[in-house]
Design a protein around this motif. Structure first.
Motif, PDB file in Angstrom:
ATOM      1  N   THR A   1       0.822  -1.202   0.000  1.00 41.81           N
ATOM      2  CA  THR A   1       0.000   0.000   0.000  1.00 41.81           C
ATOM      3  C   THR A   1       0.859   1.256   0.000  1.00 41.81           C
TER       4      THR A   1
ATOM      5  N   ASP B   1       0.305  14.945   2.158  1.00 40.12           N
ATOM      6  CA  ASP B   1      -0.219  16.097   1.434  1.00 40.12           C
ATOM      7  C   ASP B   1       0.593  17.357   1.732  1.00 40.12           C
TER       8      ASP B   1
ATOM      9  N   SER C   1       2.718   4.289  10.091  1.00 39.05           N
ATOM     10  CA  SER C   1       2.259   3.244  11.001  1.00 39.05           C
ATOM     11  C   SER C   1       3.408   2.274  11.224  1.00 39.05           C
TER      12      SER C   1
ATOM     13  N   ARG D   1      -0.334  10.910  10.096  1.00 40.09           N
ATOM     14  CA  ARG D   1      -1.471   9.999   9.873  1.00 40.09           C
ATOM     15  C   ARG D   1      -1.085   8.863   8.928  1.00 40.09           C
ATOM     16  N   ALA D   2      -0.207   9.144   7.999  1.00 41.13           N
ATOM     17  CA  ALA D   2       0.182   8.132   7.005  1.00 41.13           C
ATOM     18  C   ALA D   2       1.119   7.078   7.596  1.00 41.13           C
TER      19      ALA D   2
ATOM     20  N   THR E   1       4.819   0.792   8.047  1.00 38.66           N
ATOM     21  CA  THR E   1       5.551   1.606   7.072  1.00 38.66           C
ATOM     22  C   THR E   1       6.995   1.116   6.963  1.00 38.66           C
TER      23      THR E   1
ATOM     24  N   SER F   1      -0.660  15.275   8.108  1.00 35.76           N
ATOM     25  CA  SER F   1      -0.943  14.274   7.083  1.00 35.76           C
ATOM     26  C   SER F   1       0.129  13.186   7.099  1.00 35.76           C
ATOM     27  N   TYR F   2       1.382  13.609   7.292  1.00 34.38           N
ATOM     28  CA  TYR F   2       2.489  12.655   7.353  1.00 34.38           C
ATOM     29  C   TYR F   2       2.353  11.719   8.548  1.00 34.38           C
TER      30      TYR F   2
ATOM     31  N   ARG G   1       0.801   5.243   0.863  1.00 32.35           N
ATOM     32  CA  ARG G   1       0.071   6.291   1.581  1.00 32.35           C
ATOM     33  C   ARG G   1       0.708   7.644   1.241  1.00 32.35           C
ATOM     34  N   TRP G   2      -0.148   8.670   1.164  1.00 29.90           N
ATOM     35  CA  TRP G   2       0.286   9.972   0.681  1.00 29.90           C
ATOM     36  C   TRP G   2       0.488  10.978   1.811  1.00 29.90           C
TER      37      TRP G   2
END
Length: 295
Positions: free
Chosen positions: A23, A28, A46, A43-44, A49, A40-41, A25-26
């Motif tokens: 997956t 923004d 985990s 949140r992306a 990652t 945003s970073y 993930r972006w």
């Protein structure tokens, strides 16, 4: 990966992810401030990652994201940080360790050298990467990443470019690295003054111009569009007056999608640019916008 990036640090990862079934993930960015969105970073990220890919400086907006913070968060999540430093290396002294990059790539063509690729990483990390390679090529690091005889003329050109940059401030002593640091500090001061001169002049044009480069920390790179006017027409008008300011999307597909732009005018400054050239740019844009108003 971030939406600030040149497509060379986006599409290969997407293609690799599709093949591996993983997956993407972006991260923004704020289209008003041109700043990377750290929320945003976060949140992306985990525990799943494995790699974060981000630019050290946007080639169209000039934004310099807070790489050390990005690196610390990536490492805390157990991920590697891959940094596209092509545009960054043209304007700043690169310290890979201080930036926190596990893998840092750039090209000397952006800092007055030849077109070739550079990858910097710890040898022990490179030992874990098994690239597609030619059978007779050495499996040793870093030779395993090459596809044959090295481009020695390009390596000589890259060395010459670094030597030139290190000598911009004459009469300084110390190692080449120390002289390079002094020179690039002087270049930064020079380019920043020119950028501010350009920005002040663009503000005088009023709402006919929209300037997208607005991050607090940024390179001397200005991206702009013109109300009801084609950026490529501005490029042609300026070129006829010996001012190089290209229009397009500059392979920055994701930023242009986010900004809802098809093309824009980009002004990029370098150590050799002068205040007179900035004035000619501003005079040209003033004449062009006045002409199109009458039209």
């Amino acid at each position: 990966m971030s939406r600030l990036d040149h497509d060379s640090n986006v599409r290969p990862w997407i293609q690799a992810a599709e093949r591996a079934g993983v997956t993407v993930r972006w991260i923004d960015f704020d289209t008003t401030t041109a700043e990377l969105d750290l929320e945003s970073y976060e949140r992306a990220l985990s525990s799943r990652t494995r790699l974060v890919a981000v630019t050290a400086a946007s080639n169209v907006l000039g934004t310099v994201p807070p790489l050390r913070r990005i690196a610390d968060l990536a490492h805390a999540a157990g991920a590697l940080l891959y940094v596209d430093g092509v545009h960054y290396a043209a304007h700043r002294l690169v310290d890979v360790a201080a930036l926190g990059a596990d893998l840092f790539v750039c090209s000397p063509y952006k800092f007055l050298g030849p077109h070739c690729g550079v990858l910097a990483a710890a040898p022990e990390l490179l030992e874990t990467i098994r690239p597609d390679k030619l059978t007779p090529s050495s499996d040793a690091v870093p030779e395993r990443f090459e596809f044959g005889t090295l481009p020695y003329e390009m390596l000589a050109g890259a060395t010459a470019a670094v030597d030139f940059l290190a000598g911009i401030v004459p009469g300084t002593d110390g190692t080449r690295r120390e002289r390079l640091a002094l020179s690039l500090a002087a270049v930064h001061e020079h380019e920043t003054a020119l950028r501010r001169r350009a920005e002040a002049g663009l503000r005088e044009l009023g709402d006919v111009v929209t300037l997208y480069s607005a991050a607090v920390d940024r390179t001397p790179t200005l991206l702009m569009s013109f109300a009801g006017r084609e950026a490529r027409a501005a490029q042609v008008f300026l070129a006829e007056r010996d001012v190089l300011a290209p229009a397009g999307s500059f392979y920055a597909y994701e930023p242009f999608v986010a900004l809802k732009l098809d093309a824009a005018l980009r002004v990029g400054l370098a150590p050799y640019n002068t205040a007179d050239e900035i004035d000619r740019l501003l005079d040209g844009l003033n004449r062009w916008t006045a002409q199109t108003r009458r039209g």
